[in-house]
Design a protein around this motif. Sequence first.
Motif, PDB file in Angstrom:
ATOM      1  N   UNK A  35       0.836  -1.192   0.000  1.00 20.95           N
ATOM      2  CA  UNK A  35       0.000   0.000   0.000  1.00 20.95           C
ATOM      3  C   UNK A  35       0.874   1.246   0.000  1.00 20.95           C
ATOM      4  N   UNK A  36       0.359   2.318  -0.543  1.00 20.28           N
ATOM      5  CA  UNK A  36       1.068   3.587  -0.469  1.00 20.28           C
ATOM      6  C   UNK A  36       1.394   3.912   0.984  1.00 20.28           C
ATOM      7  N   UNK A  37       2.624   4.324   1.210  1.00 22.43           N
ATOM      8  CA  UNK A  37       3.083   4.592   2.561  1.00 22.43           C
ATOM      9  C   UNK A  37       3.689   3.394   3.252  1.00 22.43           C
ATOM     10  N   UNK A  38       3.571   2.227   2.642  1.00 28.08           N
ATOM     11  CA  UNK A  38       4.102   1.013   3.222  1.00 28.08           C
ATOM     12  C   UNK A  38       5.559   0.788   2.885  1.00 28.08           C
ATOM     13  N   UNK A  39       6.036  -0.412   3.217  1.00 22.30           N
ATOM     14  CA  UNK A  39       7.449  -0.741   3.046  1.00 22.30           C
ATOM     15  C   UNK A  39       7.630  -2.114   2.427  1.00 22.30           C
ATOM     16  N   UNK A  40       8.733  -2.268   1.729  1.00 26.16           N
ATOM     17  CA  UNK A  40       9.187  -3.550   1.222  1.00 26.16           C
ATOM     18  C   UNK A  40      10.699  -3.597   1.329  1.00 26.16           C
ATOM     19  N   UNK A  41      11.242  -4.801   1.438  1.00 25.14           N
ATOM     20  CA  UNK A  41      12.683  -4.972   1.417  1.00 25.14           C
ATOM     21  C   UNK A  41      13.052  -5.950   0.316  1.00 25.14           C
ATOM     22  N   UNK A  42      13.858  -5.490  -0.632  1.00 25.25           N
ATOM     23  CA  UNK A  42      14.342  -6.319  -1.714  1.00 25.25           C
ATOM     24  C   UNK A  42      15.739  -6.832  -1.388  1.00 25.25           C
ATOM     25  N   UNK A  43      16.083  -7.972  -1.969  1.00 22.38           N
ATOM     26  CA  UNK A  43      17.398  -8.555  -1.779  1.00 22.38           C
ATOM     27  C   UNK A  43      18.061  -8.807  -3.122  1.00 22.38           C
ATOM     28  N   UNK A  44      19.347  -8.570  -3.182  1.00 19.11           N
ATOM     29  CA  UNK A  44      20.163  -8.918  -4.333  1.00 19.11           C
ATOM     30  C   UNK A  44      21.248  -9.857  -3.841  1.00 19.11           C
ATOM     31  N   UNK A  45      21.165 -11.105  -4.249  1.00 20.41           N
ATOM     32  CA  UNK A  45      22.088 -12.128  -3.789  1.00 20.41           C
ATOM     33  C   UNK A  45      23.074 -12.482  -4.891  1.00 20.41           C
ATOM     34  N   UNK A  46      24.354 -12.472  -4.555  1.00 19.55           N
ATOM     35  CA  UNK A  46      25.407 -12.724  -5.532  1.00 19.55           C
ATOM     36  C   UNK A  46      26.115 -14.043  -5.245  1.00 19.55           C
ATOM     37  N   UNK A  47      26.569 -14.687  -6.305  1.00 21.47           N
ATOM     38  CA  UNK A  47      27.371 -15.896  -6.174  1.00 21.47           C
ATOM     39  C   UNK A  47      28.283 -16.033  -7.383  1.00 21.47           C
ATOM     40  N   UNK A  48      29.434 -16.676  -7.193  1.00 24.13           N
ATOM     41  CA  UNK A  48      30.326 -16.968  -8.292  1.00 24.13           C
ATOM     42  C   UNK A  48      31.318 -15.871  -8.652  1.00 24.13           C
ATOM     43  N   UNK A  49      31.324 -14.790  -7.909  1.00 24.74           N
ATOM     44  CA  UNK A  49      32.294 -13.726  -8.132  1.00 24.74           C
ATOM     45  C   UNK A  49      32.488 -12.962  -6.840  1.00 24.74           C
ATOM     46  N   UNK A  50      33.527 -12.135  -6.817  1.00 24.82           N
ATOM     47  CA  UNK A  50      33.856 -11.398  -5.602  1.00 24.82           C
ATOM     48  C   UNK A  50      32.982 -10.156  -5.504  1.00 24.82           C
ATOM     49  N   UNK A  51      31.825 -10.344  -4.945  1.00 21.44           N
ATOM     50  CA  UNK A  51      30.817  -9.302  -4.863  1.00 21.44           C
ATOM     51  C   UNK A  51      31.319  -8.059  -4.140  1.00 21.44           C
ATOM     52  N   UNK A  52      32.132  -8.249  -3.124  1.00 23.84           N
ATOM     53  CA  UNK A  52      32.594  -7.131  -2.313  1.00 23.84           C
ATOM     54  C   UNK A  52      33.458  -6.153  -3.097  1.00 23.84           C
ATOM     55  N   UNK A  53      34.081  -6.601  -4.179  1.00 25.70           N
ATOM     56  CA  UNK A  53      34.958  -5.744  -4.965  1.00 25.70           C
ATOM     57  C   UNK A  53      34.222  -5.044  -6.108  1.00 25.70           C
ATOM     58  N   UNK A  54      32.949  -5.319  -6.278  1.00 20.28           N
ATOM     59  CA  UNK A  54      32.169  -4.754  -7.365  1.00 20.28           C
ATOM     60  C   UNK A  54      31.329  -3.576  -6.890  1.00 20.28           C
ATOM     61  N   UNK A  55      31.145  -2.623  -7.779  1.00 19.20           N
ATOM     62  CA  UNK A  55      30.103  -1.637  -7.565  1.00 19.20           C
ATOM     63  C   UNK A  55      28.766  -2.302  -7.854  1.00 19.20           C
ATOM     64  N   UNK A  56      27.763  -1.996  -7.067  1.00 21.43           N
ATOM     65  CA  UNK A  56      26.452  -2.622  -7.208  1.00 21.43           C
ATOM     66  C   UNK A  56      25.396  -1.538  -7.308  1.00 21.43           C
ATOM     67  N   UNK A  57      24.447  -1.734  -8.193  1.00 18.15           N
ATOM     68  CA  UNK A  57      23.396  -0.751  -8.394  1.00 18.15           C
ATOM     69  C   UNK A  57      22.032  -1.414  -8.432  1.00 18.15           C
ATOM     70  N   UNK A  58      21.040  -0.660  -8.060  1.00 22.48           N
ATOM     71  CA  UNK A  58      19.651  -1.043  -8.253  1.00 22.48           C
ATOM     72  C   UNK A  58      19.051  -0.172  -9.347  1.00 22.48           C
ATOM     73  N   UNK A  59      18.344  -0.819 -10.265  1.00 19.23           N
ATOM     74  CA  UNK A  59      17.626  -0.147 -11.337  1.00 19.23           C
ATOM     75  C   UNK A  59      16.149  -0.501 -11.242  1.00 19.23           C
ATOM     76  N   UNK A  60      15.324   0.314 -11.869  1.00 20.43           N
ATOM     77  CA  UNK A  60      13.919  -0.033 -11.984  1.00 20.43           C
ATOM     78  C   UNK A  60      13.393   0.428 -13.334  1.00 20.43           C
ATOM     79  N   UNK A  61      12.378  -0.264 -13.810  1.00 17.96           N
ATOM     80  CA  UNK A  61      11.768   0.092 -15.078  1.00 17.96           C
ATOM     81  C   UNK A  61      10.269  -0.178 -15.019  1.00 17.96           C
TER      82      UNK A  61
END
Length: 123
Positions: free
Chosen positions: A13-39
Amino acid sequence: EVQLQASGGGLAQAGGSLRLSCTASGFNFAEYAVAWFRQAPGKEREKILCSSTTDGLTIYADSVKGRFTAFRAWPKTILYLQMDSLKPEDSAVYYCAASSYGTCTAALFTDLWGQGTQVTVSS
């Protein structure tokens, strides 16, 4: 195998909250820049944030600043997107992406993309 997966979308609902997750595997995630996009249908893809361990900062788009917060879980293989004060305009498919260029200014986000997760906000 190199993989990114976005999850956690759903209805809110408008005014509410959600939490999204981006889970990485197979590469060194900590050394990468990470972005969220939406369309959203009929609209261009929008970068809503970029997070860089190298830079030690997260940059937010004006459209989400003050409402959305990104944070990494230790050992930094998951990037969360906490979305508060949701608006109907936030309805979109949300994607996470990673770049081997470790800074947000250098990252192109051309190679590593996760499957999108749908967020729908009703009034």
